[in-house]
Design a protein around this motif. Structure first.
Motif, PDB file in Angstrom:
ATOM      1  N   TYR A 112       0.810  -1.219   0.000  1.00  0.00           N
ATOM      2  CA  TYR A 112       0.000   0.000   0.000  1.00  0.00           C
ATOM      3  C   TYR A 112       0.847   1.275   0.000  1.00  0.00           C
ATOM      4  O   TYR A 112       0.630   2.163  -0.839  1.00  0.00           O
ATOM      5  CB  TYR A 112      -0.971  -0.004   1.179  1.00  0.00           C
ATOM      6  N   SER A 123      -7.169   0.954  -5.222  1.00  0.00           N
ATOM      7  CA  SER A 123      -8.380   0.120  -5.193  1.00  0.00           C
ATOM      8  C   SER A 123      -8.275  -1.066  -6.143  1.00  0.00           C
ATOM      9  O   SER A 123      -8.453  -2.220  -5.726  1.00  0.00           O
ATOM     10  CB  SER A 123      -9.610   0.970  -5.518  1.00  0.00           C
ATOM     11  N   THR A 152      -3.246   1.801   7.575  1.00  0.00           N
ATOM     12  CA  THR A 152      -3.985   3.039   7.794  1.00  0.00           C
ATOM     13  C   THR A 152      -4.049   3.793   6.477  1.00  0.00           C
ATOM     14  O   THR A 152      -3.025   4.231   5.945  1.00  0.00           O
ATOM     15  CB  THR A 152      -3.293   3.911   8.855  1.00  0.00           C
ATOM     16  N   VAL A 153      -5.246   3.909   5.925  1.00  0.00           N
ATOM     17  CA  VAL A 153      -5.414   4.575   4.637  1.00  0.00           C
ATOM     18  C   VAL A 153      -5.186   6.067   4.821  1.00  0.00           C
ATOM     19  O   VAL A 153      -5.854   6.715   5.632  1.00  0.00           O
ATOM     20  CB  VAL A 153      -6.812   4.303   4.057  1.00  0.00           C
ATOM     21  N   THR A 154      -4.240   6.593   4.073  1.00  0.00           N
ATOM     22  CA  THR A 154      -3.868   8.006   4.219  1.00  0.00           C
ATOM     23  C   THR A 154      -4.334   8.864   3.058  1.00  0.00           C
ATOM     24  O   THR A 154      -4.182  10.077   3.100  1.00  0.00           O
ATOM     25  CB  THR A 154      -2.337   8.133   4.342  1.00  0.00           C
ATOM     26  N   THR A 155      -4.880   8.251   2.025  1.00  0.00           N
ATOM     27  CA  THR A 155      -5.348   9.012   0.867  1.00  0.00           C
ATOM     28  C   THR A 155      -6.746   8.552   0.488  1.00  0.00           C
ATOM     29  O   THR A 155      -7.158   7.438   0.801  1.00  0.00           O
ATOM     30  CB  THR A 155      -4.415   8.821  -0.342  1.00  0.00           C
ATOM     31  N   ARG A 156      -7.465   9.408  -0.190  1.00  0.00           N
ATOM     32  CA  ARG A 156      -8.802   9.051  -0.650  1.00  0.00           C
ATOM     33  C   ARG A 156      -8.698   8.108  -1.845  1.00  0.00           C
ATOM     34  O   ARG A 156      -7.771   8.206  -2.652  1.00  0.00           O
ATOM     35  CB  ARG A 156      -9.570  10.309  -1.046  1.00  0.00           C
ATOM     36  N   PRO A 157      -9.647   7.183  -1.976  1.00  0.00           N
ATOM     37  CA  PRO A 157      -9.610   6.280  -3.137  1.00  0.00           C
ATOM     38  C   PRO A 157      -9.659   7.066  -4.445  1.00  0.00           C
ATOM     39  O   PRO A 157     -10.392   8.048  -4.573  1.00  0.00           O
ATOM     40  CB  PRO A 157     -10.860   5.418  -2.954  1.00  0.00           C
ATOM     41  N   THR A 158      -8.865   6.630  -5.386  1.00  0.00           N
ATOM     42  CA  THR A 158      -8.819   7.295  -6.682  1.00  0.00           C
ATOM     43  C   THR A 158      -9.998   6.840  -7.532  1.00  0.00           C
ATOM     44  O   THR A 158     -10.234   5.643  -7.690  1.00  0.00           O
ATOM     45  CB  THR A 158      -7.505   6.970  -7.405  1.00  0.00           C
ATOM     46  N   ALA A 159     -10.739   7.792  -8.064  1.00  0.00           N
ATOM     47  CA  ALA A 159     -11.865   7.450  -8.933  1.00  0.00           C
ATOM     48  C   ALA A 159     -11.340   7.043 -10.301  1.00  0.00           C
ATOM     49  O   ALA A 159     -10.323   7.563 -10.770  1.00  0.00           O
ATOM     50  CB  ALA A 159     -12.802   8.643  -9.068  1.00  0.00           C
TER      51      ALA A 159
END
Length: 331
Positions: A112, A123, A152-159
């Protein structure tokens, strides 16, 4: 007057050799030495940034390669060395090297941060990573979930890119028809989901290629064929003979058996066609697509598709009227 005598232990001055250095030869008489190779300093050349990646290990499975190859491409485009990347992620250089070569299957907590650093949409990467872990590396669902739970997710999922989404909407029905010839219904959706995830990861490469449709077709076809049983290197899809529209409409048992026998012979002969001709015949004859639609779906010129269809038809006509040959081209 007599000349003074010379002491017996000294030589005659007239016989002494001169100790002075001879005069250097003039430029006209100086002989030119042949020029030797120029000496190049070992530190004068510019080194390439980072250590070039070696080949992926031969035992790396196709599902593992599905996410590993885009990661390798993103690393090469980044311009970072393995040392620089390891320093940023607090991972040893040797561990990154093992990951990039496929010798090590990483935990998600390792992959990740690498994806974030290399700007890889995580994703689709996670879905491909989890699928390969479960299918080919004998990892348990608990291992997959435990590996992801510590991240720990540090960024928003990329569309997904808008053009990628539009491309998927336009092609998924045609791809599903092709996949249904070789895979069961549930397997079709799974295979296509993984193919589209792989295509999402490599979407910039698809757009940079001469034809994004052709690039995508290779990805989708490879994914479907990797899940299709093969016999002697040829795809095994004889079950499709029982699902043809012609057979379903027949009510007479003798006529149905004759039709089934003819269809099985056709499918066996088709499996010996080269890749492009094989795909054209599957899409045109078994899926019922017009030649123009086949051309659009495969990203191949219409003239090429028509030529492949003619050559394939000629081969099948000969194969079905003569004794089957044990040799042939593999699709």
């Amino acid at each position: 007057m007599t000349a003074p005598s010379v002491p017996p232990d000294e030589p005659d001055p007239s016989s002494r050799r001169s100790t002075s250095k001879p005069a250097p030869p003039s430029p006209q008489t100086r002989q030119a030495r042949p020029a030797g190779p120029a000496r190049v300093s070992a530190s004068s050349g510019k080194g390439r940034p980072g250590r070039p990646l070696g080949q992926i290990t031969a035992d790396c499975t196709s599902t593992h390669r599905a996410w590993l190859q885009p990661v390798r491409e993103a690393y090469l485009k980044s311009g970072l060395t393995m040392s620089q990347l390891g320093s940023r992620l607090h991972i040893s250089k040797s561990k990154i090297s093992e990951l990039m070569s496929g010798r090590m299957y990483p935990r998600w907590e390792v992959l990740y941060p690498l994806a974030v650093e290399l700007s890889i949409p995580y994703s689709p990467l996670y879905r491909l990573w989890a699928n390969a872990a479960l299918e080919t590396h004998n990892k348990s669902p608990a291992w997959v979930e435990g590996s992801a739970a510590r991240v720990t997710v540090t960024t928003r999922p990329t569309a997904p890119p808008l053009d990628y989404k539009a491309f998927r909407d336009l092609t998924q029905d045609g791809y599903r028809e092709y996949a249904s010839v070789f895979l069961p219904y549930e397997g079709c959706d799974t295979a296509l989901d993984h193919a589209y995830d792989q295509l999402w990861l490599s979407w910039p490469n698809a757009l940079a290629s001469p034809d994004a449709r052709r690039y995508a077709w290779k990805v989708v076809r490879a994914t479907i064929m990797s899940r299709t049983p093969h016999v002697d290197g040829r795809p095994e899809f004889l079950h499709a003979a029982f699902e043809t529209e012609v057979l379903q409409k027949l009510t007479d048992e003798d006529a149905a058996m004759k039709q089934l026998h003819e269809t099985l012979a056709l499918l066996k002969a088709m499996s010996r066609l080269p890749h492009p001709q094989f795909d054209v015949i599957v899409l045109h004859r078994l899926c019922g697509m017009p030649i123009e639609t086949v051309s659009d779906l495969m990203g191949a010129p219409l003239a090429t598709v028509r030529s492949d269809e003619r050559h394939a038809t000629r081969f099948l006509d000969i194969a079905l009227t003569t004794e089957p040959d044990s040799e042939g081209n593999h699709p």
